[in-house]
Scaffold this motif. Sequence first.
Motif, PDB file in Angstrom:
ATOM      1  N   ARG A  53       1.461   7.587  24.203  1.00 27.80           N
ATOM      2  CA  ARG A  53       1.947   6.367  24.864  1.00 27.80           C
ATOM      3  C   ARG A  53       1.709   6.096  26.331  1.00 27.80           C
ATOM      4  O   ARG A  53       1.148   5.047  26.502  1.00 27.80           O
ATOM      5  N   ALA A  54       1.693   7.072  27.248  1.00 32.23           N
ATOM      6  CA  ALA A  54       1.369   7.048  28.467  1.00 32.23           C
ATOM      7  C   ALA A  54       0.088   7.011  28.748  1.00 32.23           C
ATOM      8  O   ALA A  54      -0.564   5.969  29.572  1.00 32.23           O
ATOM      9  N   ILE A  55      -0.883   7.589  27.928  1.00 30.21           N
ATOM     10  CA  ILE A  55      -2.396   7.261  27.856  1.00 30.21           C
ATOM     11  C   ILE A  55      -2.735   5.811  27.625  1.00 30.21           C
ATOM     12  O   ILE A  55      -3.544   5.329  28.253  1.00 30.21           O
ATOM     13  N   LEU A  56      -2.117   5.544  26.415  1.00 24.27           N
ATOM     14  CA  LEU A  56      -2.488   4.060  25.773  1.00 24.27           C
ATOM     15  C   LEU A  56      -2.068   2.858  27.067  1.00 24.27           C
ATOM     16  O   LEU A  56      -2.759   1.922  27.014  1.00 24.27           O
ATOM     17  N   ALA A  57      -0.833   3.130  27.528  1.00 23.23           N
ATOM     18  CA  ALA A  57      -0.351   2.278  28.380  1.00 23.23           C
ATOM     19  C   ALA A  57      -1.058   2.183  29.718  1.00 23.23           C
ATOM     20  O   ALA A  57      -1.266   0.821  30.541  1.00 23.23           O
ATOM     21  N   SER A  58      -1.988   3.132  29.950  1.00 28.18           N
ATOM     22  CA  SER A  58      -2.960   3.120  30.891  1.00 28.18           C
ATOM     23  C   SER A  58      -4.277   2.304  30.760  1.00 28.18           C
ATOM     24  O   SER A  58      -5.205   2.520  31.507  1.00 28.18           O
ATOM     25  N   GLY A  59      -4.272   1.933  29.261  1.00 25.78           N
ATOM     26  CA  GLY A  59      -5.233   1.291  29.065  1.00 25.78           C
ATOM     27  C   GLY A  59      -6.583   2.130  28.452  1.00 25.78           C
ATOM     28  O   GLY A  59      -7.804   1.796  28.484  1.00 25.78           O
ATOM     29  N   LEU A  60      -6.152   3.519  28.084  1.00 20.31           N
ATOM     30  CA  LEU A  60      -7.137   4.334  27.735  1.00 20.31           C
ATOM     31  C   LEU A  60      -7.238   4.719  26.320  1.00 20.31           C
ATOM     32  O   LEU A  60      -6.022   4.317  25.548  1.00 20.31           O
ATOM     33  N   ARG A  61      -8.005   5.486  25.592  1.00 20.81           N
ATOM     34  CA  ARG A  61      -7.860   5.588  24.374  1.00 20.81           C
ATOM     35  C   ARG A  61      -7.532   7.175  24.018  1.00 20.81           C
ATOM     36  O   ARG A  61      -7.944   8.116  24.642  1.00 20.81           O
ATOM     37  N   CYS A  62      -6.531   7.217  22.870  1.00 24.35           N
ATOM     38  CA  CYS A  62      -6.509   8.313  22.288  1.00 24.35           C
ATOM     39  C   CYS A  62      -5.634   8.256  20.794  1.00 24.35           C
ATOM     40  O   CYS A  62      -4.565   7.458  20.826  1.00 24.35           O
ATOM     41  N   LYS A  63      -6.381   8.523  19.827  1.00 23.07           N
ATOM     42  CA  LYS A  63      -5.765   8.350  18.451  1.00 23.07           C
ATOM     43  C   LYS A  63      -4.365   9.119  18.204  1.00 23.07           C
ATOM     44  O   LYS A  63      -3.396   8.621  17.635  1.00 23.07           O
ATOM     45  N   ARG A  64      -4.706  10.486  18.667  1.00 26.04           N
ATOM     46  CA  ARG A  64      -3.740  11.193  18.189  1.00 26.04           C
ATOM     47  C   ARG A  64      -3.898  12.468  19.272  1.00 26.04           C
ATOM     48  O   ARG A  64      -5.164  12.938  19.524  1.00 26.04           O
ATOM     49  N   VAL A  65      -2.668  13.077  19.636  1.00 20.62           N
ATOM     50  CA  VAL A  65      -2.741  14.214  20.589  1.00 20.62           C
ATOM     51  C   VAL A  65      -2.765  15.246  19.764  1.00 20.62           C
ATOM     52  O   VAL A  65      -1.753  15.569  18.847  1.00 20.62           O
ATOM     53  N   VAL A  66      -3.686  16.263  20.048  1.00 15.84           N
ATOM     54  CA  VAL A  66      -3.806  17.552  19.103  1.00 15.84           C
ATOM     55  C   VAL A  66      -3.079  18.520  19.814  1.00 15.84           C
ATOM     56  O   VAL A  66      -2.654  19.584  19.358  1.00 15.84           O
ATOM     57  N   ARG A  67      -2.809  18.559  21.143  1.00 15.82           N
ATOM     58  CA  ARG A  67      -2.428  19.675  22.134  1.00 15.82           C
ATOM     59  C   ARG A  67      -1.954  19.191  23.342  1.00 15.82           C
ATOM     60  O   ARG A  67      -2.682  18.152  23.975  1.00 15.82           O
ATOM     61  N   SER A  68      -0.855  19.401  23.842  1.00 21.09           N
ATOM     62  CA  SER A  68      -0.095  19.156  25.094  1.00 21.09           C
ATOM     63  C   SER A  68       0.592  20.311  25.768  1.00 21.09           C
ATOM     64  O   SER A  68       1.163  20.846  25.229  1.00 21.09           O
ATOM     65  N   GLY A  69       0.862  20.090  26.941  1.00 22.03           N
ATOM     66  CA  GLY A  69       1.692  21.127  27.584  1.00 22.03           C
ATOM     67  C   GLY A  69       1.812  20.627  28.958  1.00 22.03           C
ATOM     68  O   GLY A  69       1.011  19.586  29.755  1.00 22.03           O
ATOM     69  N   TYR A  70       2.811  21.135  29.608  1.00 22.71           N
ATOM     70  CA  TYR A  70       3.145  21.414  31.047  1.00 22.71           C
ATOM     71  C   TYR A  70       2.050  21.880  31.880  1.00 22.71           C
ATOM     72  O   TYR A  70       1.858  23.154  31.584  1.00 22.71           O
ATOM     73  N   VAL A  71       1.791  21.617  33.140  1.00 24.23           N
ATOM     74  CA  VAL A  71       0.683  22.190  33.837  1.00 24.23           C
ATOM     75  C   VAL A  71       1.515  22.429  35.218  1.00 24.23           C
ATOM     76  O   VAL A  71       1.491  23.880  35.165  1.00 24.23           O
ATOM     77  N   THR A  72       1.944  21.756  35.901  1.00 29.13           N
ATOM     78  CA  THR A  72       2.645  22.259  37.407  1.00 29.13           C
ATOM     79  C   THR A  72       3.352  21.118  37.839  1.00 29.13           C
ATOM     80  O   THR A  72       3.261  19.769  37.334  1.00 29.13           O
ATOM     81  N   GLU A  73       3.909  21.136  38.993  1.00 29.84           N
ATOM     82  CA  GLU A  73       4.745  20.085  39.834  1.00 29.84           C
ATOM     83  C   GLU A  73       3.301  19.929  40.828  1.00 29.84           C
ATOM     84  O   GLU A  73       3.057  20.758  41.529  1.00 29.84           O
ATOM     85  N   TYR A  74       3.229  18.800  41.196  1.00 26.44           N
ATOM     86  CA  TYR A  74       2.252  18.208  42.145  1.00 26.44           C
ATOM     87  C   TYR A  74       2.711  17.380  43.089  1.00 26.44           C
ATOM     88  O   TYR A  74       2.821  16.131  42.418  1.00 26.44           O
ATOM     89  N   LYS A  75       2.795  17.293  44.236  1.00 22.52           N
ATOM     90  CA  LYS A  75       3.310  16.253  45.159  1.00 22.52           C
ATOM     91  C   LYS A  75       4.517  15.476  44.507  1.00 22.52           C
ATOM     92  O   LYS A  75       4.290  14.217  44.422  1.00 22.52           O
ATOM     93  N   LYS A  76       5.475  16.104  44.249  1.00 27.46           N
ATOM     94  CA  LYS A  76       6.550  15.417  43.635  1.00 27.46           C
ATOM     95  C   LYS A  76       6.549  14.509  42.086  1.00 27.46           C
ATOM     96  O   LYS A  76       7.164  13.732  41.606  1.00 27.46           O
ATOM     97  N   LEU A  77       5.393  14.899  41.546  1.00 27.63           N
ATOM     98  CA  LEU A  77       4.982  14.568  40.073  1.00 27.63           C
ATOM     99  C   LEU A  77       4.895  15.821  39.233  1.00 27.63           C
ATOM    100  O   LEU A  77       4.385  16.769  39.731  1.00 27.63           O
ATOM    101  N   SER A  78       5.443  15.575  37.920  1.00 29.80           N
ATOM    102  CA  SER A  78       5.057  16.485  36.944  1.00 29.80           C
ATOM    103  C   SER A  78       3.978  16.441  36.436  1.00 29.80           C
ATOM    104  O   SER A  78       3.689  15.128  36.007  1.00 29.80           O
ATOM    105  N   MET A  79       2.994  17.321  36.294  1.00 31.66           N
ATOM    106  CA  MET A  79       1.769  17.417  35.666  1.00 31.66           C
ATOM    107  C   MET A  79       1.664  17.839  34.169  1.00 31.66           C
ATOM    108  O   MET A  79       2.168  18.908  34.259  1.00 31.66           O
ATOM    109  N   TRP A  80       1.020  16.987  33.472  1.00 30.12           N
ATOM    110  CA  TRP A  80       0.880  17.090  32.191  1.00 30.12           C
ATOM    111  C   TRP A  80      -0.462  17.377  31.643  1.00 30.12           C
ATOM    112  O   TRP A  80      -1.375  16.199  32.173  1.00 30.12           O
TER     113      TRP A  80
END
Length: 134
Positions: A53-80
């Motif tokens: 939903r975040a990807i689509l809300a940014s105007g980008l394409r993604c039919k289905r997420v096949v893999r996801s996960g947490y990466v790190t904290e970066y400048k007060k942002l959670s990176m996924w």
Amino acid sequence: MRLPTIFGLSLLAAACDQGEQATPKQPEIAVRSAEQNALHQLSDQNRDIALKRAILASGLRCKRVVRSGYVTEYKKLSMWSADCDDKRSWGIFVGADGSAQVRPCTDMARFQLPACTIAADPSGRAARGITKQG
């Protein structure tokens, strides 16, 4: 008169060297908001849906997420990171207010951002140094 000046400069130089050694580096502690923390609590399937939903809300394409996960904290942002079924990979930066910024993983090195490497615990629940914001 020169002797006290030289002696004073040598003491000053010695004090500068000691000051640098006496300051240990403190570990950085990240604080997550309730919105950021909620993403860490989702099941794998629900996390995939939220990141899509975040990807689509940014105007980008993604039919289905096949893999996801947490990466790190970066400048007060959670990176996924999210890999879509069309072979595109996205880095999603989630702010404390629940907002998301999405970038192609191929751009991370160019903009000196963290690589889209999913952490050992893809939920990010076991991330060290993370506390809830009260």
